[in-house]
Design a protein around this motif. Structure first.
Motif, PDB file in Angstrom:
ATOM      1  N   PRO A 368      -5.331   4.413   2.246  1.00  0.00           N
ATOM      2  CA  PRO A 368      -4.107   3.595   2.264  1.00  0.00           C
ATOM      3  C   PRO A 368      -4.004   2.731   3.510  1.00  0.00           C
ATOM      4  O   PRO A 368      -3.414   1.647   3.464  1.00  0.00           O
ATOM      5  CB  PRO A 368      -2.976   4.633   2.203  1.00  0.00           C
ATOM      6  CG  PRO A 368      -3.584   5.925   2.610  1.00  0.00           C
ATOM      7  CD  PRO A 368      -5.013   5.862   2.172  1.00  0.00           C
ATOM      8  N   SER A 369      -4.582   3.189   4.616  1.00  0.00           N
ATOM      9  CA  SER A 369      -4.568   2.371   5.828  1.00  0.00           C
ATOM     10  C   SER A 369      -5.296   1.046   5.600  1.00  0.00           C
ATOM     11  O   SER A 369      -4.817  -0.025   5.981  1.00  0.00           O
ATOM     12  CB  SER A 369      -5.213   3.142   6.984  1.00  0.00           C
ATOM     13  OG  SER A 369      -5.230   2.376   8.159  1.00  0.00           O
ATOM     14  N   ALA A 370      -6.458   1.119   4.941  1.00  0.00           N
ATOM     15  CA  ALA A 370      -7.216  -0.104   4.643  1.00  0.00           C
ATOM     16  C   ALA A 370      -6.469  -0.991   3.650  1.00  0.00           C
ATOM     17  O   ALA A 370      -6.467  -2.229   3.780  1.00  0.00           O
ATOM     18  CB  ALA A 370      -8.592   0.266   4.098  1.00  0.00           C
ATOM     19  N   ILE A 371      -5.829  -0.389   2.661  1.00  0.00           N
ATOM     20  CA  ILE A 371      -5.052  -1.158   1.680  1.00  0.00           C
ATOM     21  C   ILE A 371      -3.929  -1.924   2.374  1.00  0.00           C
ATOM     22  O   ILE A 371      -3.666  -3.095   2.073  1.00  0.00           O
ATOM     23  CB  ILE A 371      -4.493  -0.219   0.598  1.00  0.00           C
ATOM     24  CG1 ILE A 371      -5.636   0.336  -0.259  1.00  0.00           C
ATOM     25  CG2 ILE A 371      -3.470  -0.936  -0.283  1.00  0.00           C
ATOM     26  CD1 ILE A 371      -5.206   1.423  -1.227  1.00  0.00           C
ATOM     27  N   GLN A 372      -3.265  -1.271   3.322  1.00  0.00           N
ATOM     28  CA  GLN A 372      -2.198  -1.935   4.074  1.00  0.00           C
ATOM     29  C   GLN A 372      -2.747  -3.131   4.852  1.00  0.00           C
ATOM     30  O   GLN A 372      -2.065  -4.153   4.994  1.00  0.00           O
ATOM     31  CB  GLN A 372      -1.548  -0.950   5.042  1.00  0.00           C
ATOM     32  CG  GLN A 372      -0.669   0.090   4.367  1.00  0.00           C
ATOM     33  CD  GLN A 372      -0.191   1.124   5.360  1.00  0.00           C
ATOM     34  OE1 GLN A 372      -0.744   2.217   5.460  1.00  0.00           O
ATOM     35  NE2 GLN A 372       0.816   0.782   6.113  1.00  0.00           N
ATOM     36  N   GLY A 373      -3.969  -3.015   5.367  1.00  0.00           N
ATOM     37  CA  GLY A 373      -4.562  -4.128   6.094  1.00  0.00           C
ATOM     38  C   GLY A 373      -4.737  -5.360   5.232  1.00  0.00           C
ATOM     39  O   GLY A 373      -4.449  -6.489   5.658  1.00  0.00           O
ATOM     40  N   VAL A 374      -5.196  -5.168   3.989  1.00  0.00           N
ATOM     41  CA  VAL A 374      -5.336  -6.297   3.062  1.00  0.00           C
ATOM     42  C   VAL A 374      -3.970  -6.920   2.782  1.00  0.00           C
ATOM     43  O   VAL A 374      -3.799  -8.151   2.808  1.00  0.00           O
ATOM     44  CB  VAL A 374      -6.002  -5.843   1.750  1.00  0.00           C
ATOM     45  CG1 VAL A 374      -6.082  -7.003   0.759  1.00  0.00           C
ATOM     46  CG2 VAL A 374      -7.389  -5.276   2.008  1.00  0.00           C
TER      47      VAL A 374
END
Length: 502
Positions: A368-374
């Protein structure tokens, strides 16, 4: 040198000079969270006082933004930016040298004032230096810097606290401030001044209204919404702030002088919707970090650096995606980026919240951390471009001031709400576990929870679930923004003329 004489290469150099300082300003909105335990121990203070280290900065940042946006129109955006940069840098030195919590809070107020002078000017200068065809890429950089700074603050704070000490989260601003001053002096031009007069009545009304509203919201939770100055309570201050805002709007419509905020700005649909969207984003990005940090440090016993690195995918992915998105954003309607951006950003927060259990494998939290970055990389440039696309040069300062003000109002609202939710949900989960197990009453740690302080094992799961439930608030707010940005008007139907100034 005027904007008409300013070529594309020079405009990009000016942009990079400006965003270095802008990055530093926004970094300080989140970097302190990782240093709270260290500051509390060093200055021998309590949680109530340490919260004011961040609240004082947000308050001083938010209150003058309407005024400082117009000051750039009146005295030149470069001049106001440099004055604010000087104030911010000197205040950072004072923060690092502070011998007591009182000194630190006072220095943070001065830092916030400097930040309020700088923040609108960077957006104003981009609007005036770049033609629309190239403004999307520039706003992409500006938006990426805003998003990455908000995400990387906890990472930088954790590393600096673990290696050099908490003072260095402020000392690091000194060389950056000096470098930025030199680059802005050399690369950013003086632009024509568009404001012939200044609305001092509007200045007074907006400043007092913002202070009453923001201070009332921040103090509400700390005082239990009870009176704290004679019969005056946070509720009274919020009411006073709302009434003064109504008077301020009436004055802006009636004054014969140049208004502080041209109300015609809000006749532009995309400007109004972008302001609602950035308010939601300010709330979400400011509040999501606190439950995460408490969970990772208090429950999972990670060091500040380890906790920060677990959140690093947000900043890394946003940094990778931002340049590509920035180059594309002017070729599409803003909703093409903003709708999926808020869906991914809010969805990532909700996913993180649902994964917050005492035994969740830590690697799962990287997803989810990476998804938030996008999502973050999609949101910032699309919102800022939608807000400024139809503002003429004369309205750039006022529009930037309003846009930055609404972002900070969202941040302040979030800061007040998340504290209430964290305490309420942790308490509720602890009580539910007591009733379910029939065990004797466990201690209520919701009011004394501090990152880095070890907790009894029996409390790990209820605290994790309670923090996750509090984290749902910024996630759902970000998802609600999807409905707002869906109504952005497409490029082909937006008038190209400047909005009225009154």
């Amino acid at each position: 040198m005027t904007s008409t004489e300013f070529d594309s290469r020079s405009a990009w150099r000016a942009l990079w000079a400006l965003v270095i300082g802008f990055f530093m300003v926004l970094l300080d909105t989140t970097i302190v969270s990782m240093a709270m335990p260290a500051i509390m121990g060093s200055l021998e203070t309590d949680l109530t006082a340490i919260i004011w280290v961040n609240s004082a900065y947000l308050l001083a940042f938010a209150v003058p933004l309407l005024v400082t946006g117009r000051l750039g129109d009146r005295f030149g955006p470069r001049n106001i930016y440099l004055v604010g940069l000087t104030v911010f840098t000197l205040a950072s030195l004072w923060c690092g040298l502070s011998p007591s919590i009182g000194h630190l809070i006072a220095a943070r107020v001065l830092q916030g004032l400097g930040a309020a002078m700088m923040s609108p000017q960077s957006m104003t200068l981009i609007t005036r230096l770049f033609p629309y065809a190239r403004r999307g890429a520039a706003m992409g950089v500006w938006g990426a810097v805003a998003g990455i700074a908000s995400l990387i603050g906890p990472i930088a704070g954790g590393v600096l606290v673990d290696t050099l000490g908490w003072q260095w989260i402020f000392f690091i601003n000194l060389p950056v401030g000096v470098l930025t001053f030199i680059l802005v002096q050399r690369w950013v031009p003086q632009l024509p001044i568009h404001s012939a007069s200044f609305d001092w009545v509007g200045v007074a009304l907006s400043a007092v209204a913002m202070f009453a509203l923001v201070f009332g919201i921040q103090e509400g939770d700390a005082t239990g919404w009870q009176p704290f100055i004679g019969p005056l309570s946070s509720v009274h201050l919020i009411i006073i702030g709302l009434v003064l805002f109504a008077v301020f709007i009436w004055w802006q419509a009636e004054t014969r002088k140049e208004p502080l905020v041209p109300l015609g700005l809000f006749s532009v649909r995309n400007f109004s919707l972008a302001n609602i969207g950035i308010c939601f984003m300010g709330l979400a990005i400011t509040t999501m970090g606190l439950p995460m940090i408490f969970y990772l440090q208090s429950v999972r016993a990670l060091t500040p650096t380890q906790a920060a690195l677990l959140l690093a995918p947000m900043a890394v992915v946003a940094a990778i995606c931002a340049p590509v998105i920035g180059k594309s954003v002017t070729r599409h309607d803003p909703r093409v980026f903003a709708v999926p951006g808020f869906a991914l950003f809010g969805g990532g927060i909700v996913a993180f919240a649902l994964l917050m259990h005492a035994e969740t494998p830590l690697w799962l939290l990287l997803i989810p951390s990476a998804i938030q970055g996008v999502g973050s990389a999609l949101i910032w440039p699309s919102l800022s471009l939608a807000a400024t696309r139809d503002l003429g040069p004369a309205n750039a300062g006022a529009g930037s001031g309003v846009y930055n003000t609404t972002r900070q109002i969202g941040a302040v609202l979030g800061s007040a709400l998340i504290a209430v939710l964290m305490q309420a949900r942790i308490t509720a989960q602890i009580r539910a576990q007591e009733l379910g197990s029939g065990a004797e009453a466990m201690p209520d740690v919701s009011g004394e929870l501090v990152p880095g302080v070890a907790l009894p094992t029996a409390l790990h799961e209820p605290i994790s679930v309670g923090l996750g439930q509090a984290l749902l608030m910024p996630g759902l707010v970000a998802l609600a923004a999807v409905l707002v940005v869906t109504f952005f008007r497409s490029q082909s139907t937006v008038a190209t003329k400047s909005v009225p100034r009154g």
